[in-house]
Motif scaffolding. Structure first.
Motif, mmCIF file in Angstrom:
data_model
loop_
_atom_site.group_PDB
_atom_site.id
_atom_site.type_symbol
_atom_site.label_atom_id
_atom_site.label_comp_id
_atom_site.label_asym_id
_atom_site.label_seq_id
_atom_site.Cartn_x
_atom_site.Cartn_y
_atom_site.Cartn_z
ATOM 1 N N MET A 1 0.833 -1.200 0.000
ATOM 2 C CA MET A 1 0.000 0.000 0.000
ATOM 3 C C MET A 1 0.870 1.254 0.000
ATOM 4 N N LYS A 2 0.483 2.214 -0.796
ATOM 5 C CA LYS A 2 1.219 3.469 -0.863
ATOM 6 C C LYS A 2 0.700 4.430 0.209
ATOM 7 N N LYS A 32 -10.157 3.146 -3.325
ATOM 8 C CA LYS A 32 -8.695 3.035 -3.357
ATOM 9 C C LYS A 32 -8.100 2.641 -2.004
ATOM 10 N N SER A 33 -8.930 2.282 -1.054
ATOM 11 C CA SER A 33 -8.445 2.062 0.311
ATOM 12 C C SER A 33 -7.474 0.890 0.436
ATOM 13 N N ASP A 34 -7.479 -0.038 -0.512
ATOM 14 C CA ASP A 34 -6.524 -1.153 -0.477
ATOM 15 C C ASP A 34 -5.184 -0.779 -1.096
ATOM 16 N N GLU A 35 -5.161 0.363 -1.773
ATOM 17 C CA GLU A 35 -3.959 0.766 -2.498
ATOM 18 C C GLU A 35 -3.282 2.011 -1.950
ATOM 19 N N LEU A 36 -4.059 2.821 -1.211
ATOM 20 C CA LEU A 36 -3.565 4.146 -0.866
ATOM 21 C C LEU A 36 -4.104 4.600 0.478
ATOM 22 N N THR A 37 -3.258 5.284 1.240
ATOM 23 C CA THR A 37 -3.698 5.935 2.465
ATOM 24 C C THR A 37 -2.879 7.212 2.652
ATOM 25 N N ASN A 198 -6.839 9.757 -8.437
ATOM 26 C CA ASN A 198 -7.148 8.852 -9.543
ATOM 27 C C ASN A 198 -5.996 8.758 -10.539
ATOM 28 N N VAL A 201 -3.309 6.417 -8.654
ATOM 29 C CA VAL A 201 -3.685 5.006 -8.548
ATOM 30 C C VAL A 201 -4.741 4.718 -9.584
ATOM 31 N N LYS A 202 -4.340 4.143 -10.686
ATOM 32 C CA LYS A 202 -5.264 3.871 -11.795
ATOM 33 C C LYS A 202 -5.795 2.447 -11.721
#
Length: 202
Positions: A1-2, A32-37, A198, A201-202
């Protein structure tokens, strides 16, 4: 996760609390919660603290530079109550503030610039939470700051001890779509940040 490390330079605690809760909900809303915080840079906050509007105006560009260069932040937020409900003044203020930023920082610096103050955004949320089926589009931003603060805190001059728990409670469930439909200043802030996320994280 970023993890996007972010700096905040703003007028008050209410803005900081709202921002932290909004960012947490935004990534969920966008899927996007699985990819970014987002991660708040507390170390930066101890050294760089905005106060009243004029102080933010004169120092935010320098604070942003320190945030990006010295603290390696990914994004930066500036909190500044507009203190007027004039649309032309709002748009001109955005233009002036963006113009003070270094060109390579503009796309990753976001202006949290409520018309008239952050309490107006929170007031919209309060009315929606208290009356979920009421779709009447009242323009709360025509009311003075002291009216909004009294509606939320019971006083126009509430201390952080009184106001912070109320801000925390109201901003835990930000109805982003509703707030977008009511406030141009929120919509401009939100749309720019949404586009940024967006793109990342595409």
């Amino acid at each position: 996760m970023k993890i996007l490390k972010y700096g905040f330079f703003g007028e008050d605690e209410a803005q900081r609390i709202f921002l932290a809760n909004y960012l947490e909900q935004l990534v969920i809303t966008l899927g996007k919660s699985d990819e970014l915080t987002f991660g708040y840079d507390q170390e930066f906050a101890w050294k760089f603290r905005g106060m009243q509007g004029d102080n933010v105006d004169s120092k935010f560009a320098e604070a942003a530079q320190f945030g990006f260069v010295d603290y390696r932040q990914d994004v930066f937020f500036v909190g500044r109550d507009l203190d007027t409900n004039d649309t032309a003044t709002f748009r001109e203020k955005v233009k002036i503030m963006e113009g003070k930023l270094q060109a390579d920082f503009r796309d990753k610096t976001f202006l949290l610039l409520p018309v008239q103050c952050i309490e107006h955004w929170l007031w919209y949320l309060k009315l929606k939470q208290d009356n979920p089926n009421n779709n009447k589009n009242d323009n709360l931003e025509k009311n003075a700051n002291k009216v909004a603060k009294t509606a939320l805190y019971g006083s126009p001059r509430a201390t952080n001890k009184v106001s912070s728990p109320i801000v925390e409670s109201l901003s835990k469930n930000v109805d982003i779509e509703h707030l977008e439909s009511r406030s141009e200043s929120f919509r401009m802030f939100h749309k720019k940040l949404e586009k940024f996320i967006n793109k990342m994280v595409k």
